[in-house]
Design a protein around this motif. Structure first.
Motif: not given
Length: 297
Positions: A23-27, A32-34
């Protein structure tokens, strides 16, 4: 003759094709972190501005960001006087305006030989000029104060404006030289062919084409001088000559008592000239160099 339709093969349990995609890909996590980091930075800038606006219309303002119970303009009425606002603002305009004009004029004259004449010492000289901008102004204020006392420039607007211009000149020369490199030399050579001197080619050919660059240098120099507190505080002694950057210190009373509402109202009035300056000449910043059609093939 009948044809058999091919059925898609069902994947074996546990194969790679039957596994659900994460569900949460690395990209997506990086994005989201950015976004979260950008939101935190935006909040760090917006919260002080929100406090400034809300505290200016609150008669009982504190350091907390909260909506006023009964908005009022009493803080603006209290600071809207000659002694608190008008005289310091006029002193700031005269001081910073004169120093900015002197800085731009000297930067243009200094950047011209650095841009047009090729030499081995140009790059080391520019690096030395850029290095001087890293020196803290507090490191040289003691000898500067002693020098101003000896030459009788202490407590004078002209002497303070001269030192402010000298302190902003290194970075202004660096910026002006980079903008001047964008003007083709062929235009200057054409002016020389018509009998123009180097000063005429500089004032009538190069500088008119450097309108956006001169605007950037002027805005940067004016903003840096407008917010300078330490230099006028050291070199100006008479209360009637103090600029707004120093008179704002009067809102800090004894024993840690601060009139936050009036301080916020004065800060808004103090920021208005810089905002107006940027709005009035912001059109020239996006125009780019007007070199279209200047060079004919």
């Amino acid at each position: 003759m009948s044809t058999l339709s091919a059925r898609p093969a069902r994947p074996w349990p546990g194969s790679a094709t039957s596994r659900p995609r994460p569900r949460w890909s690395p990209s997506r996590r990086r994005r989201l972190a950015a976004d979260a980091a950008l939101l935190l930075i935006a909040a760090a800038f917006l919260l002080p501005l929100a406090w400034l606006v809300l505290a200016s219309i609150d008669s009982d303002a504190t350091l907390r960001v909260s909506a006023p119970g009964s908005p009022t303009l009493d803080n603006f009425s209290a600071v809207w006087t000659d002694e608190i606002t008008f005289t310091p603002m006029l002193n700031s305009l005269l001081l910073c305006g004169g120093a900015t004009i002197l800085t731009v004029a000297c930067a243009a004259l200094a950047a011209y030989p650095l841009s047009r004449f090729r030499s081995r010492v140009v790059r080391p000289y520019l690096l030395a000029v850029l290095f001087t901008t890293c020196l803290p102004i507090t490191a040289i204020m003691v000898p500067v104060y002693g020098l101003f006392v000896q030459v009788d420039l202490i407590d004078t607007m002209s002497g303070t404006a001269l030192f402010l211009a000298a302190s902003q000149l290194p970075f202004a020369v660096w910026l002006m030289k980079n903008f001047m490199d964008g003007v083709p030399v062929i235009l200057e050579e054409a002016a020389w062919t018509d009998g123009a001197s180097w000063l005429q080619s500089l004032t009538r050919v190069i500088l008119p084409l450097m309108g956006p660059g001169i605007t950037v240098v002027m805005i940067y120099s004016f903003i840096m001088m407008w917010g300078n507190f330490f230099v006028p505080f050291m070199l100006l002694l008479s209360p009637e000559q103090l600029p707004a950057s120093v008179s704002i210190f009067t809102f800090f009373g004894n024993y840690g008592q601060v009139v936050y509402g009036q301080l916020a109202a004065f800060s808004i009035l103090y920021s208005t000239p810089v905002l107006l300056l940027y709005v009035l000449i912001s059109r020239r910043l996006g125009g780019g160099f007007a070199l279209g059609g200047a060079v004919k093939g």
